[in-house]
Motif scaffolding. Structure first.
Motif, PDB file in Angstrom:
ATOM      1  N   LEU A   1       0.857  -1.116   0.108  1.00 20.01           N
ATOM      2  CA  LEU A   1       0.000  -0.005  -0.023  1.00 20.01           C
ATOM      3  C   LEU A   1       0.759   1.155  -0.066  1.00 20.01           C
ATOM      4  CD1 LEU A   1      -2.713  -0.910   2.682  1.00 20.01           C
ATOM      5  CD2 LEU A   1      -2.904  -1.115  -0.032  1.00 20.01           C
ATOM      6  N   PHE A   2       0.342   2.449  -0.591  1.00 18.00           N
ATOM      7  CA  PHE A   2       1.188   3.249  -0.697  1.00 18.00           C
ATOM      8  C   PHE A   2       1.153   4.522   0.512  1.00 18.00           C
ATOM      9  CE2 PHE A   2      -0.150   3.203  -5.239  1.00 18.00           C
ATOM     10  CZ  PHE A   2       0.976   2.331  -5.536  1.00 18.00           C
TER      11      PHE A   2
ATOM     12  N   LYS B   1     -11.732   4.152   6.191  1.00 19.51           N
ATOM     13  CA  LYS B   1     -11.450   4.544   4.831  1.00 19.51           C
ATOM     14  C   LYS B   1     -10.673   5.916   4.824  1.00 19.51           C
ATOM     15  CE  LYS B   1     -16.166   7.026   4.318  1.00 19.51           C
ATOM     16  NZ  LYS B   1     -15.819   8.430   4.557  1.00 19.51           N
ATOM     17  N   ASN B   2     -10.528   6.707   5.721  1.00 20.16           N
ATOM     18  CA  ASN B   2      -9.449   7.971   5.997  1.00 20.16           C
ATOM     19  C   ASN B   2      -8.193   7.449   6.659  1.00 20.16           C
ATOM     20  OD1 ASN B   2     -11.371   9.368   4.238  1.00 20.16           O
ATOM     21  ND2 ASN B   2     -12.573   9.785   6.135  1.00 20.16           N
ATOM     22  N   SER B   3      -8.025   6.343   7.062  1.00 19.90           N
ATOM     23  CA  SER B   3      -6.779   5.969   7.910  1.00 19.90           C
ATOM     24  C   SER B   3      -5.786   5.809   6.840  1.00 19.90           C
ATOM     25  CB  SER B   3      -7.152   4.649   8.562  1.00 19.90           C
ATOM     26  OG  SER B   3      -8.098   4.712   9.486  1.00 19.90           O
ATOM     27  N   TYR B   4      -4.432   6.085   7.422  1.00 17.68           N
ATOM     28  CA  TYR B   4      -3.321   5.766   6.638  1.00 17.68           C
ATOM     29  C   TYR B   4      -3.011   4.378   6.841  1.00 17.68           C
ATOM     30  CZ  TYR B   4      -3.075  10.624   4.891  1.00 17.68           C
ATOM     31  OH  TYR B   4      -3.494  11.834   4.344  1.00 17.68           O
TER      32      TYR B   4
ATOM     33  N   MET C   1      -5.274  -5.970   8.239  1.00 21.13           N
ATOM     34  CA  MET C   1      -6.321  -4.907   7.445  1.00 21.13           C
ATOM     35  C   MET C   1      -5.480  -4.321   6.256  1.00 21.13           C
ATOM     36  SD  MET C   1      -7.116  -3.326  11.224  1.00 21.13           S
ATOM     37  CE  MET C   1      -8.013  -1.917  11.019  1.00 21.13           C
ATOM     38  N   ARG C   2      -3.979  -4.261   6.375  1.00 17.70           N
ATOM     39  CA  ARG C   2      -3.174  -3.775   5.362  1.00 17.70           C
ATOM     40  C   ARG C   2      -3.487  -4.694   3.901  1.00 17.70           C
ATOM     41  NH1 ARG C   2       2.416  -1.830   7.362  1.00 17.70           N
ATOM     42  NH2 ARG C   2       1.389  -1.124   9.657  1.00 17.70           N
ATOM     43  N   GLN C   3      -3.412  -6.072   4.334  1.00 12.54           N
ATOM     44  CA  GLN C   3      -3.686  -7.045   3.223  1.00 12.54           C
ATOM     45  C   GLN C   3      -5.171  -6.930   2.679  1.00 12.54           C
ATOM     46  OE1 GLN C   3      -0.785  -6.774   1.940  1.00 12.54           O
ATOM     47  NE2 GLN C   3      -0.391  -9.003   1.586  1.00 12.54           N
TER      48      GLN C   3
ATOM     49  N   VAL D   1       6.505  20.746   7.814  1.00  6.71           N
ATOM     50  CA  VAL D   1       6.652  19.422   7.273  1.00  6.71           C
ATOM     51  C   VAL D   1       5.809  18.176   8.212  1.00  6.71           C
ATOM     52  CG1 VAL D   1       8.192  17.572   7.115  1.00  6.71           C
ATOM     53  CG2 VAL D   1       8.733  19.774   6.554  1.00  6.71           C
ATOM     54  N   ASN D   2       5.848  18.825   9.630  1.00  7.49           N
ATOM     55  CA  ASN D   2       5.252  17.638  10.449  1.00  7.49           C
ATOM     56  C   ASN D   2       3.799  17.601  10.335  1.00  7.49           C
ATOM     57  OD1 ASN D   2       7.544  16.567  11.494  1.00  7.49           O
ATOM     58  ND2 ASN D   2       7.415  17.699  13.481  1.00  7.49           N
ATOM     59  N   THR D   3       3.178  18.717  10.209  1.00  8.32           N
ATOM     60  CA  THR D   3       1.817  18.718  10.067  1.00  8.32           C
ATOM     61  C   THR D   3       1.292  17.804   8.553  1.00  8.32           C
ATOM     62  OG1 THR D   3       1.961  20.925   9.026  1.00  8.32           O
ATOM     63  CG2 THR D   3       1.281  20.791  11.374  1.00  8.32           C
ATOM     64  N   GLN D   4       2.427  17.930   7.633  1.00  5.23           N
ATOM     65  CA  GLN D   4       1.986  17.385   6.404  1.00  5.23           C
ATOM     66  C   GLN D   4       2.341  16.048   6.469  1.00  5.23           C
ATOM     67  OE1 GLN D   4       1.974  18.976   2.719  1.00  5.23           O
ATOM     68  NE2 GLN D   4       0.722  20.049   3.986  1.00  5.23           N
ATOM     69  N   MET D   5       3.565  15.747   6.924  1.00  6.41           N
ATOM     70  CA  MET D   5       4.058  14.444   7.046  1.00  6.41           C
ATOM     71  C   MET D   5       3.691  13.306   8.003  1.00  6.41           C
ATOM     72  SD  MET D   5       7.913  13.871   5.514  1.00  6.41           S
ATOM     73  CE  MET D   5       8.647  13.718   7.133  1.00  6.41           C
ATOM     74  N   LEU D   6       3.160  13.858   9.164  1.00  6.78           N
ATOM     75  CA  LEU D   6       2.785  13.072  10.231  1.00  6.78           C
ATOM     76  C   LEU D   6       1.599  12.283   9.986  1.00  6.78           C
ATOM     77  CD1 LEU D   6       3.085  14.755  13.795  1.00  6.78           C
ATOM     78  CD2 LEU D   6       4.280  12.683  13.054  1.00  6.78           C
ATOM     79  N   LYS D   7       0.737  12.897   9.102  1.00  4.89           N
ATOM     80  CA  LYS D   7      -0.290  12.087   8.581  1.00  4.89           C
ATOM     81  C   LYS D   7       0.049  10.439   8.389  1.00  4.89           C
ATOM     82  CE  LYS D   7      -1.787  15.116   5.814  1.00  4.89           C
ATOM     83  NZ  LYS D   7      -2.665  15.616   4.871  1.00  4.89           N
ATOM     84  N   TRP D   8       1.139  10.382   7.511  1.00  4.13           N
ATOM     85  CA  TRP D   8       1.314   8.901   6.932  1.00  4.13           C
ATOM     86  C   TRP D   8       2.729   8.442   7.544  1.00  4.13           C
ATOM     87  CZ3 TRP D   8       5.446   8.285   3.632  1.00  4.13           C
ATOM     88  CH2 TRP D   8       6.168   9.266   2.979  1.00  4.13           C
TER      89      TRP D   8
END
Lengths: 251, 263
Positions: free
Chosen positions: A88-89, A129-132, A140-142, B251-258
């Motif tokens: 997953l990206f 759906k909005n989780s990373y 769950m990822r798979q 950067v942290n507010t942008q990147m921390l998400k993922w």
């Protein structure tokens, strides 16, 4: 008439003239529509290579793969793929991941989001759906990866040990869910696994491959009714048979 | 809950008391030396600062010009560093082709470029911008290259299987976002280096001549007004810190998400 036809596929990796490795040697396999096929065999038997050739990620040295009416050359969303590792990206949400293939097809945002949600719902992750991806467990990822592969409505689903990294319990759950999903979406599936138990539980036919050179050793039909009971005697017989076949080649 | 609150108080109290302690030691040292030329004390510096702000100081203009030099150099470094680094990471042959040249230029200290910066750009803002560019471009370039090189193969394959097939689409949608964290840390290093180069470049006269934090730090030295020099040193340090904090926050507010871990 077969749906997916693998004709005389050979694959050689050469590290110079002398030490040429024959990964696959003249593989022939015909797969029917809506059939669930598992490829099993020892490591180095070329089962993953075969899957990758069908996906278009690798080219065969000789032979062809024909899907319905056309020969396969390049990767294409008509053949969905679920990878062994987490693919997953991580910079996209679940819903963006699942919608990615549709986006590449140029489908507008509203339509693709609706479609993506449908598949996220199919794998039971609507509330995520909005989780990373980093917020999800391995299983769950798979599931998201399966939803992503299905979202473009591919003609075949290629799965390369998708549950290999999961714990036994999660793995069993995922197997049951995969069968339910295939039932609903009527997909043809090619599934690579190390686990004979998994192969017998899932497939219509188990293709046993042998290593060096990679060949099809035997194709075992699994005619047990679904849902299958892993502890049933006939399930055990089939397992034993396949394990014996695989054991023969190592001795 | 109570322990968390206690820790919060301590996390403010400890750094603040360290700074206060430093100021006290600084003041005592200054008073002990008793010579504001050799060792300006805290109060010397403070009154110099007040004089500069209320009198005819040029702090605002210096700040404006220095930030302009910095922005020019950083913008050029970002464009060149990211484009060349991405191309090197993506096209193997381009890397083989350009890498020897990069490796020859990279170890040259940025300040060694000052003579040519002045010959090429004159005593202009561009000359100062150029030096900052030289200092900043390599960390960005190298980190972009590394980021692109380390894009997991499975992401590219997953992209291809989903219909993301052209080089442009793969770079834009897969390789670049995947390399983003590495590029970001390159930019952060580059900003630090660039800020250091700024002072050197301005001291050596690259710049429009009249304004610039580095430029007038040197002017005050020539005038033997050492408390003013200290004021400029502190301003340079604080602005550098502020730039880093703002960048990290953005950067942290942008990147921390993922990502699990922050910068």
């Amino acid at each position: 008439m077969s749906y997916l036809s693998i004709k005389n596929i050979s694959k050689k990796f050469n590290g110079g003239e002398a030490d040429e490795v024959v990964a696959l040697d003249g593989i022939n396999l015909d797969i029917a529509d809506n059939e669930f096929i598992c490829l099993v065999g020892p490591s180095g038997c070329g089962k993953t290579t075969l899957l990758r050739i069908i996906a278009g990620l690798e080219t065969a040295t000789s032979g062809t793969v024909v899907l319905t009416d056309h020969e396969i050359t390049d990767p294409d969303p008509e053949r969905g793929m679920v990878f062994q590792e987490y693919s997953l990206f991580p910079w996209m949400t679940v819903s963006e991941n699942v919608a990615f293939g549709l986006e590449m097809k140029g489908i507008d945002k509203e339509t693709r989001n609706a479609k993506a949600l449908e598949y996220i719902d199919l794998v039971g992750l609507k509330q995520f759906k909005n989780s990373y991806p980093h917020e999800l467990s391995g299983g769950m990822r798979q599931r998201v990866a399966i939803a992503r592969a299905l979202a473009t409505d591919p003609a075949v689903l290629l799965m390369d040990e998708p549950f290999g990294a999961l714990d036994a319990r999660t793995r069993n759950t995922m197997q049951r869910e995969l069968l339910a999903i295939c039932e609903r979406t009527k997909k043809t599936v090619l599934f690579v696994t190390h686990s004979v138990d998994e192969a017998v539980f899932l497939s219509d036919r188990v293709v046993i491959m042998s290593a060096r050179p990679g060949k099809i050793q035997e194709i075992v039909e699994i005619n047990l009714p679904r849902p299958r009971d892993r502890t049933a005697p006939d399930f055990g017989d089939l397992r034993r048979h396949i394990l014996n076949m695989m054991g023969e080649q190592t001795s | 809950m109570a322990s968390k609150k206690k820790r919060d108080i301590r996390s403010i109290l400890l750094p603040v008391s360290a700074v206060l302690m430093f100021i006290v030691i600084w003041q005592i040292a200054g008073m002990f030396v008793g010579n504001a030329f050799i060792m300006p004390s805290f109060t010397d510096t403070l009154s110099a600062f007040i004089n500069m702000v209320t009198g005819d100081g040029t702090i605002a203009m210096d700040l404006y010009y220095s930030l302009m030099h910095f922005a020019m150099g950083m913008t050029a470094a970002l464009i060149v560093g990211i484009c060349v680094g991405a191309a090197m990471g993506w096209f193997y042959d381009f890397n083989r082709f350009i890498n020897p040249v990069i490796e020859l230029f990279r170890p040259i200290p940025p300040l060694a470029w000052i003579p040519f910066a002045i010959i090429w750009f004159g005593l202009s803002n561009f000359a100062a911008g150029f030096i900052i560019f030289i200092g900043a471009v390599f960390p960005i370039l190298v980190n972009t290259y590394t980021g692109f090189r380390n894009v997991p193969k499975v992401f590219l394959e997953a992209g291809k299987v989903l219909g993301c097939n052209t080089n442009i689409a793969l770079i834009r949608r897969i390789a670049f976002p995947s390399a983003y964290p590495s590029i970001i840390s390159g930019i952060r290093v580059a900003m630090g280096v660039g800020w250091m180069c700024l002072v050197g470049a301005e001291i050596f006269g690259a710049g429009s001549g009249k304004y610039g934090l580095g430029k007038n730090l040197w002017t005050y030295y020539n005038l033997h007004q050492m408390p003013n020099v200290v004021v400029y040193m502190i301003i340079l340090g604080l602005i550098g810190l502020l730039i880093d904090i703002l960048f990290r926050h953005y950067v942290n507010t942008q990147m921390l998400k993922w990502q699990d871990d922050a910068l």
